[in-house]
Design an enzyme around this catalytic site. Structure first.
Site: not given
Ligand SMILES: *Cc1c(COP(=O)(O)O)cnc(C)c1O
Length: 472
Positions: A257, A318-321, A390, A429
């Site tokens: 997050g 758990e960083p993704g974004r 479309c 995403y």
């Molecule tokens: C989606 C998710 C993340 C990653 O969130 P980001 O906003 O991309 O950092 C981490 N942990 C869990 C459990 C998630 O569902």
């Protein structure tokens, strides 16, 4: 690296990575117009150096604390194999949320003890795979799932490591669709069942080792408080369990997050409602976030006279974004134009729709749009912009007119068909959610490597690929 004076860069630029060069957009010095000529559009382009920089920033922030802090890249943000390879090589662990992501993580070379597995609907097969591989933690989402893990461990004759995912009841200022932590959300074990869950998780230590507690407050969280409050909630449980049973939890997982600044260029910021604006302009330094969590952690440990539990505790995120979003650009070509004197609007129709940027449609997510062919020209002419699908929802504005996206996009004057545009901060995403709606083959993806060379990391689908797996 660019020779340009940083002060002269446009607001959207990321010096050295995403910036104008000789009038064109360049990604780590590679000309976007040239890439589009070579590979056609739509085309995703990723910067390997920027991914590494985003990771290094996190690792530095963790090192400074002197406390064990680990990061598991949330692969759902983008699980392209080339990207998983860079993330692994840069030294991060990984978070997966399906058997497919687990498979990809293992194929990308992550060790099982680097993997955390989340998810609300894990199948018995997926749980068997995770237990069989011996991953770091299965984050169980319900009381029922604990039984599934016990069963798998018994069947496989091995011992599973689990963490309990809790509902923190922490509100964030993020988009409602991204808030995963409220009781209305489908994720996690709620307060009423926590005690039973801990008791089941500790009932068969020979089969299941309860190693952690997990809370994910939601994506694009602009403030520190939801994280510190989540920590406090988890800490309370951790101490209570230790007092009641002597069991010491090894890690607290505060989820992902970390926000990304989507409104680096604020030219259109005022066109967004205050709530959306605050979320998209969020600029939260991960070092500040981690420091603040640890400050609260030390305070809580002292207050509960449980410093010894904190000393042994690993903190996971758990960083993704925040790792991948601003390392990716989506190049798109204007394919059609129409002037509508009735409204005075000029419409630009591109080749990138919500088949590539699903969250522009579902969450009205803001991706800053520039001209890649005239990257340093003034962007002051308003256009209605739409994708190729479309589908009347395939537009770059808020079709329901709730004002969640600007009605017009600002680009240089006189944009014509054939001009190359770029959607910025498009790495998270997007690729992970693309689909071949309207018979549109999935796009090619290029990565600019550390040595400055661009490499194709995903071929564009052919028409043949559209038929893959169909039987007729
Ligand atoms: C989606 C998710 C993340 C990653 O969130 P980001 O906003 O991309 O950092 C981490 N942990 C869990 C459990 C998630 O569902």
């Amino acid at each position: 690296m660019s020779q340009q004076n940083v002060a002269s860069l446009p607001a959207w630029a990321i010096a050295g990575h995403i910036e104008p060069q000789r009038g064109h957009l360049a990604i780590d010095g590679v000309d976007a117009v040239e890439l589009a000529r070579q590979h056609d559009t739509p085309l995703f382009v990723f910067s390997e150096p920027r991914i590494r920089e985003n990771i290094d920033r996190l690792k530095r922030a963790a090192q400074r604390t002197g406390h064990p802090v680990h990061f598991c890249y949330a692969s759902k943000a983008n699980s392209l194999m080339a990207i998983l390879g860079v993330v692994r090589d840069a030294g991060l662990d990984i978070e997966v949320n399906s058997g497919g992501e687990l498979y990809k993580a293992l194929r990308a070379g992550f060790r099982p003890d680097q993997i955390v597995f989340n998810g609300t609907s894990k199948t018995e097969d997926e749980i068997n795979q995770a237990v069989g591989a011996g991953i770091y933690a299965i984050n169980v989402d319900s009381l029922y799932e604990i039984e599934l893990v016990l069963k798998a461990a018994r069947t496989l004759g091995s011992r599973a490591r689990i963490a309990l995912r809790l509902v923190p009841e922490v509100e964030t200022r993020s988009h409602p669709g991204l808030q995963t932590a409220l009781l209305t959300s489908k994720f996690g074990i709620s307060a009423a069942e926590i005690e039973a869950a801990f008791s089941r998780a500790l009932a068969h230590p020979e089969l299941v080792h309860l190693c952690g507690i997990h809370i994910h407050v939601g994506s694009q969280t602009p403030d520190v408080e939801p994280f510190t409050r989540a920590f406090e909630v988890i800490w309370r449980h951790l101490v209570a369990i230790h007092r009641a049973t002597g069991h010491a939890i090894e890690h607290i997982n505060l989820g992902g997050g970390f926000p990304v600044t989507y409104l680096r260029d604020r030219a259109q910021a005022e066109m967004l409602p205050a709530h959306e604006r605050e979320m998209f302009e969020a600029d939260l330094d991960p070092a500040k976030l981690i420091d603040e969590v640890l400050r609260v952690a030390r305070h809580e440990a002292q207050r509960t006279q449980a410093e010894h539990l904190l000393d042994r505790l690993t903190l996971l995120f758990e960083p993704g974004r925040s790792i991948i979003a601003d390392a990716g650009v989506l190049l798109t070509t204007v394919r059609n134009i129409k002037h509508r004197p009735e409204t005075g609007d000029t419409w630009l129709l591109t080749d990138a729709g919500f088949n590539l940027l699903l969250s522009m449609s579902t969450y009205h997510w803001y991706y800053h749009l520039i001209s890649a062919a005239r990257a340093d020209a003034p962007h002051d002419a308003p256009y209605k912009v739409a994708g190729p699908l479309c589908d009347s929802g395939d537009v770059y504005f808020d079709v329901e007119r709730q004002g969640r996206l600007p009605d017009y996009r600002l680009l240089p004057r006189d944009v014509r068909p054939g001009e190359l545009l770029a959607l910025l901060n498009a790495g998270a995403y997007t690729v992970a959610q693309m689909f071949p709606y309207n018979g549109r083959p999935l796009p090619a993806i290029v990565m600019v490597r550390d040595d400055g060379r661009s490499a194709l990391v995903r071929r564009r689908d052919s028409y043949e690929d559209l038929l893959a797996n169909e039987i007729w």
